[in-house]
Design a protein around this motif. Structure first.
Motif, PDB file in Angstrom:
ATOM      1  N   PHE A   1       0.836  -1.205   0.000  1.00 30.95           N
ATOM      2  CA  PHE A   1       0.000   0.000   0.000  1.00 30.95           C
ATOM      3  C   PHE A   1       0.872   1.257   0.000  1.00 30.95           C
ATOM      4  O   PHE A   1       0.598   2.218  -0.731  1.00 30.95           O
ATOM      5  N   MET A   2       1.929   1.261   0.816  1.00 34.36           N
ATOM      6  CA  MET A   2       2.829   2.418   0.861  1.00 34.36           C
ATOM      7  C   MET A   2       3.565   2.612  -0.456  1.00 34.36           C
ATOM      8  O   MET A   2       3.825   3.740  -0.881  1.00 34.36           O
ATOM      9  N   VAL A   3       3.908   1.512  -1.127  1.00 37.99           N
ATOM     10  CA  VAL A   3       4.554   1.587  -2.442  1.00 37.99           C
ATOM     11  C   VAL A   3       3.630   2.261  -3.453  1.00 37.99           C
ATOM     12  O   VAL A   3       4.048   3.134  -4.217  1.00 37.99           O
ATOM     13  N   LEU A   4       2.358   1.876  -3.455  1.00 37.72           N
ATOM     14  CA  LEU A   4       1.388   2.435  -4.397  1.00 37.72           C
ATOM     15  C   LEU A   4       1.210   3.936  -4.183  1.00 37.72           C
ATOM     16  O   LEU A   4       1.281   4.728  -5.137  1.00 37.72           O
ATOM     17  N   VAL A   5       1.021   4.343  -2.931  1.00 39.66           N
ATOM     18  CA  VAL A   5       0.824   5.766  -2.626  1.00 39.66           C
ATOM     19  C   VAL A   5       2.084   6.562  -2.972  1.00 39.66           C
ATOM     20  O   VAL A   5       2.015   7.634  -3.589  1.00 39.66           O
ATOM     21  N   GLY A   6       3.243   6.043  -2.605  1.00 40.30           N
ATOM     22  CA  GLY A   6       4.500   6.736  -2.886  1.00 40.30           C
ATOM     23  C   GLY A   6       4.765   6.880  -4.368  1.00 40.30           C
ATOM     24  O   GLY A   6       5.231   7.933  -4.833  1.00 40.30           O
ATOM     25  N   TYR A   7       4.463   5.831  -5.129  1.00 42.35           N
ATOM     26  CA  TYR A   7       4.654   5.877  -6.585  1.00 42.35           C
ATOM     27  C   TYR A   7       3.799   6.979  -7.210  1.00 42.35           C
ATOM     28  O   TYR A   7       4.270   7.748  -8.056  1.00 42.35           O
TER      29      TYR A   7
ATOM     30  N   LEU B   1       2.668   9.691  -5.774  1.00 40.82           N
ATOM     31  CA  LEU B   1       3.180  11.007  -5.385  1.00 40.82           C
ATOM     32  C   LEU B   1       4.373  11.415  -6.245  1.00 40.82           C
ATOM     33  O   LEU B   1       4.494  12.579  -6.648  1.00 40.82           O
ATOM     34  N   LEU B   2       5.272  10.470  -6.525  1.00 39.21           N
ATOM     35  CA  LEU B   2       6.432  10.777  -7.363  1.00 39.21           C
ATOM     36  C   LEU B   2       6.021  11.115  -8.791  1.00 39.21           C
ATOM     37  O   LEU B   2       6.623  11.978  -9.439  1.00 39.21           O
ATOM     38  N   ARG B   3       4.993  10.445  -9.271  1.00 36.68           N
ATOM     39  CA  ARG B   3       4.555  10.637 -10.654  1.00 36.68           C
ATOM     40  C   ARG B   3       3.802  11.955 -10.848  1.00 36.68           C
ATOM     41  O   ARG B   3       3.643  12.418 -11.983  1.00 36.68           O
ATOM     42  N   MET B   4       3.326  12.569  -9.746  1.00 40.18           N
ATOM     43  CA  MET B   4       2.550  13.802  -9.882  1.00 40.18           C
ATOM     44  C   MET B   4       3.081  14.927  -8.992  1.00 40.18           C
ATOM     45  O   MET B   4       2.358  15.874  -8.661  1.00 40.18           O
ATOM     46  N   GLN B   5       4.368  14.864  -8.598  1.00 41.20           N
ATOM     47  CA  GLN B   5       4.913  15.829  -7.652  1.00 41.20           C
ATOM     48  C   GLN B   5       4.928  17.272  -8.187  1.00 41.20           C
ATOM     49  O   GLN B   5       4.851  18.232  -7.418  1.00 41.20           O
ATOM     50  N   SER B   6       4.989  17.429  -9.494  1.00 39.69           N
ATOM     51  CA  SER B   6       5.040  18.788 -10.067  1.00 39.69           C
ATOM     52  C   SER B   6       3.744  19.555  -9.849  1.00 39.69           C
ATOM     53  O   SER B   6       3.734  20.791  -9.841  1.00 39.69           O
ATOM     54  N   THR B   7       2.635  18.848  -9.662  1.00 35.54           N
ATOM     55  CA  THR B   7       1.330  19.494  -9.496  1.00 35.54           C
ATOM     56  C   THR B   7       0.967  19.708  -8.031  1.00 35.54           C
ATOM     57  O   THR B   7      -0.066  20.293  -7.730  1.00 35.54           O
ATOM     58  N   LEU B   8       1.803  19.201  -7.118  1.00 38.93           N
ATOM     59  CA  LEU B   8       1.499  19.276  -5.695  1.00 38.93           C
ATOM     60  C   LEU B   8       2.217  20.457  -5.046  1.00 38.93           C
ATOM     61  O   LEU B   8       3.010  21.147  -5.677  1.00 38.93           O
TER      62      LEU B   8
ATOM     63  N   THR C   1      12.798   3.921  -7.571  1.00 37.76           N
ATOM     64  CA  THR C   1      12.926   4.723  -6.352  1.00 37.76           C
ATOM     65  C   THR C   1      12.002   4.237  -5.255  1.00 37.76           C
ATOM     66  O   THR C   1      12.416   4.099  -4.092  1.00 37.76           O
ATOM     67  N   ILE C   2      10.756   3.946  -5.592  1.00 42.30           N
ATOM     68  CA  ILE C   2       9.795   3.572  -4.561  1.00 42.30           C
ATOM     69  C   ILE C   2      10.098   2.185  -4.008  1.00 42.30           C
ATOM     70  O   ILE C   2       9.977   1.933  -2.800  1.00 42.30           O
ATOM     71  N   ILE C   3      10.524   1.244  -4.866  1.00 46.05           N
ATOM     72  CA  ILE C   3      10.947  -0.076  -4.386  1.00 46.05           C
ATOM     73  C   ILE C   3      12.198   0.075  -3.528  1.00 46.05           C
ATOM     74  O   ILE C   3      12.349  -0.566  -2.481  1.00 46.05           O
TER      75      ILE C   3
ATOM     76  N   GLN D   1      10.462  14.611  -0.820  1.00 48.04           N
ATOM     77  CA  GLN D   1      11.547  14.296   0.113  1.00 48.04           C
ATOM     78  C   GLN D   1      10.990  13.921   1.483  1.00 48.04           C
ATOM     79  O   GLN D   1      11.492  12.996   2.138  1.00 48.04           O
ATOM     80  N   MET D   2       9.935  14.619   1.919  1.00 52.02           N
ATOM     81  CA  MET D   2       9.404  14.381   3.261  1.00 52.02           C
ATOM     82  C   MET D   2       8.348  13.281   3.288  1.00 52.02           C
ATOM     83  O   MET D   2       8.420  12.360   4.102  1.00 52.02           O
ATOM     84  N   LEU D   3       7.346  13.375   2.388  1.00 57.55           N
ATOM     85  CA  LEU D   3       6.195  12.479   2.448  1.00 57.55           C
ATOM     86  C   LEU D   3       6.483  11.109   1.834  1.00 57.55           C
ATOM     87  O   LEU D   3       5.812  10.124   2.168  1.00 57.55           O
ATOM     88  N   VAL D   4       7.466  11.025   0.952  1.00 53.07           N
ATOM     89  CA  VAL D   4       7.834   9.738   0.353  1.00 53.07           C
ATOM     90  C   VAL D   4       9.144   9.231   0.943  1.00 53.07           C
ATOM     91  O   VAL D   4       9.195   8.164   1.554  1.00 53.07           O
ATOM     92  N   ILE D   5      10.221   9.999   0.772  1.00 51.20           N
ATOM     93  CA  ILE D   5      11.548   9.508   1.133  1.00 51.20           C
ATOM     94  C   ILE D   5      11.718   9.377   2.644  1.00 51.20           C
ATOM     95  O   ILE D   5      12.029   8.285   3.152  1.00 51.20           O
ATOM     96  N   ILE D   6      11.513  10.469   3.399  1.00 51.54           N
ATOM     97  CA  ILE D   6      11.698  10.401   4.849  1.00 51.54           C
ATOM     98  C   ILE D   6      10.674   9.461   5.487  1.00 51.54           C
ATOM     99  O   ILE D   6      11.010   8.667   6.378  1.00 51.54           O
ATOM    100  N   PHE D   7       9.432   9.527   5.020  1.00 54.70           N
ATOM    101  CA  PHE D   7       8.388   8.636   5.554  1.00 54.70           C
ATOM    102  C   PHE D   7       8.784   7.171   5.377  1.00 54.70           C
ATOM    103  O   PHE D   7       8.684   6.367   6.309  1.00 54.70           O
ATOM    104  N   MET D   8       9.263   6.818   4.187  1.00 57.47           N
ATOM    105  CA  MET D   8       9.621   5.418   3.941  1.00 57.47           C
ATOM    106  C   MET D   8      10.923   5.018   4.633  1.00 57.47           C
ATOM    107  O   MET D   8      11.151   3.835   4.892  1.00 57.47           O
ATOM    108  N   MET D   9      11.770   5.996   4.919  1.00 53.58           N
ATOM    109  CA  MET D   9      12.947   5.668   5.720  1.00 53.58           C
ATOM    110  C   MET D   9      12.540   5.190   7.112  1.00 53.58           C
ATOM    111  O   MET D   9      13.169   4.293   7.681  1.00 53.58           O
ATOM    112  N   PHE D  10      11.493   5.780   7.665  1.00 47.76           N
ATOM    113  CA  PHE D  10      10.970   5.326   8.954  1.00 47.76           C
ATOM    114  C   PHE D  10      10.274   3.971   8.819  1.00 47.76           C
ATOM    115  O   PHE D  10      10.537   3.044   9.592  1.00 47.76           O
TER     116      PHE D  10
END
Length: 564
Positions: free
Chosen positions: A70-76, A78-85, A103-105, A127-136
């Motif tokens: 589930f986290m992989v799907l949400v993170g993927y 976010l990365l694919r649409m980060q320019s609009t966020l 990246t997400i895997i 960086q925060m919602l995908v990368i740092i979150f998944m580091m935790f």
């Protein structure tokens, strides 16, 4: 060498203290943070609908896999649409599909292999919602699996626990508090922590330069505490903003080393707790010493190789008084670079304070071999689980040699367990060697190799060893941001992470259902010096038999070429 000795002398008391704390968190005993964090955990359980009941082995594994998926799907997405966020002050574009997959895997498997530069490839939100979150969450997943494995291995009854509770407790009680402390330390040394856009300044040469800013300290803290390794910047911890001083360098190394070593202390205390003792047991000490021996062998080898320098440069009459300084920071030198290199690959973090591609051939062989073994402390929790496979294999081989029944922690090791142990040990080298063979045998793979000959093969071996061991560092000579390399390393990271965890939890489940036997005069002692040396010999022998042919064509050939 005194710099190395200081770091290691600080590490020992820290790891013992952290191990005792981890034990209390794992066994749900009282800690000084409970009055506050019990309420926080209660809110999380209520919002997420988590029931505090024990799971079966299948439920635990299925929950782990589905939550990660589930986290992989949400993170993927976010990365694919980060320019609009939002939180994208530098106007970073969306990440390409195959790179997003990689990246997400990478970050969900605690690998953090980066085929992009963070300062130009990710928005602050990503960086925060995908990368740092998944580091935790990836670090918490590995630790939860490890502690479930240990509980089931040690318990006299079929006890496993609840994945969600283990997952939440390790984040709130371990990862988050330590990361906050480390982040404050890094800010004090000069690491940025801001949401402001990049600054464009005029240099003393009169040219314009972009200074990349962002929430660097918060990412750097969990990057090392969670044995993640992915940097905010493409240059990772060689970048002064990520690693400003010698003090920050020591903080980052100790952060990497802390929790993997503490897992061994916690496991030993679990064994002692079962025996109604309160001190660090000999069984954990023997495993810790075995890992330390492998670590020190690698550390000395890297230091000697880098201190000696490149013989070709010496032949030209050029001075190498400081050793081989190519790719190294002057502020760290050979000693701090050699220690960081060994730590980051032994503890499978992937952070780098020097470019491993510029190491001498023997200096580069050591971090590669550390990842190929994947048992020299290893990542958070996973390293201990991998070493336990070798412990059981060593017990089986030793008992066959002396005619005794193989037994570990009161449970007999039988045919079914040995088949799974052998499979678990073989999966890692199979991933590395098969994908490396595919890379050098296909046009798409060869196209990414920028350095011909032996060093080019070393780059390929290192890339897949790093991916399969969930390390994330690289020789960085590869042109790896292509569909071929993104997909193959993504698959290597996925299989290297989840196949072994599933098999290891299955082995622990088999042990949990076995009849418990007390030790007798005929039981093989697995907590003495003899067994420790035998364990180290088995690990090195299997690693050499598996990887020596490939290493002979890579770093060993390169070493012979430059010394001839």
């Amino acid at each position: 060498m005194w710099q190395i000795a200081i770091v290691l002398s600080i590490y020992i008391p820290l790891v013992i203290l952290a191990g005792h704390y981890l034990f209390r968190v794992t066994m749900k005993q009282k800690t000084w943070l409970d009055p506050v964090l019990d309420k926080v955990d209660g809110v999380i359980y209520k919002i997420c609908g988590i029931k505090q009941v024990d799971m079966t082995g299948k439920q635990y594994v299925l929950t782990l896999m589905l939550s990660n998926a589930f986290m992989v799907l949400v993170g993927y997405l976010l990365l694919r649409m980060q320019s609009t966020l939002f939180l994208n002050p530098n106007y970073i574009d969306n990440m390409e599909a195959s790179l997003s997959f990689n990246t997400i895997i990478s970050f969900m498997t605690n690998t953090n292999l980066q085929h992009y530069s963070g300062e130009s490839g990710l928005s602050y939100l990503s960086q925060m919602l995908v990368i740092i979150f998944m580091m935790f969450t990836s670090a918490a997943t590995g630790y939860a699996a490890c502690m479930a494995f240990c509980r089931r291995l040690v318990a006299k009854t079929d006890t496993l626990g609840n994945f969600f509770i283990d997952f939440v407790r390790v984040i709130t009680r371990v990862l988050l508090p330590i990361s906050i402390v480390v982040a404050i330390m890094l800010v004090s040394q000069g690491s940025p922590q801001t949401l402001r856009a990049n600054k464009t300044i005029q240099t003393i040469e009169g040219k314009m330069q972009d200074i990349a800013l962002g929430p660097v300290a918060s990412l750097e803290s969990i990057k090392h505490v969670g044995t993640n390794g992915g940097g905010f910047y493409g240059a990772n911890s060689t970048m002064p903003f990520e690693n400003p001083t010698v003090i920050s360098n020591i903080i980052e190394m100790l952060s990497m080393m802390l929790l993997p070593g503490a897992c061994i202390v916690a496991f030993s205390l679990m064994i002692a707790y079962r025996k109604k003792k309160t001190i660090f047991g000999k069984q954990g000490l023997s495993i810790f010493v075995a890992m330390s021996m492998l670590f020190l062998i690698g550390l000395v080898t890297v230091y000697v190789a880098e201190r000696a320098g490149n013989p070709i440069i010496s032949e030209l009459g050029l001075s190498q008084e400081l050793g081989s300084m190519e790719g190294k920071e002057i502020r760290f030198g050979v000693a701090q670079s050699a220690l960081f290199t060994t730590v980051t690959t032994a503890f499978t973090t992937g952070s780098v304070n020097n470019m491993h591609d510029t190491l001498t051939p023997i200096g580069g062989l050591v971090p590669m071999f550390n990842m190929m073994l994947n048992v020299v402390f290893g990542g958070k929790g996973v390293g201990l689980m991998n070493m336990m496979m070798y412990v059981m294999l060593t017990i089986f081989i030793a008992c066959l040699m002396i005619g005794r029944t193989p037994q570990f922690l009161g449970k007999k090791i039988e045919e079914k367990e040995m088949k799974l142990i052998a499979l678990c040990i073989l999966i890692h080298p199979a991933i590395i060697l098969l994908f490396s063979a595919l890379a050098v045998a296909t046009t798409a793979g060869v196209a990414g190799i920028t350095n011909p000959g032996a060093h080019g093969l070393s780059q390929v071996l290192y890339e897949f060893a790093s991916a399969s061991a969930n390390n994330g560092s690289g020789f960085e000579g590869l042109s790896d941001n292509t569909t071929f390399w993104n997909v193959t390393t993504g698959l290597a990271m996925f299989f290297g992470r989840y196949l072994t965890i599933i098999i290891q939890l299955a082995i622990a489940s088999l042990f949990a259902k076995k009849v418990w036997y007390g030790d007798s005069l005929g039981t093989l002692k697995t907590d003495n010096t003899t067994f420790t040396f035998f364990l180290v010999a088995i690990v090195i022998m299997i690693g050499a038999l598996t990887f020596l042919p490939a290493l002979a064509l890579g770093p060993i050939t390169e070493h012979l070429q430059i010394t001839s």
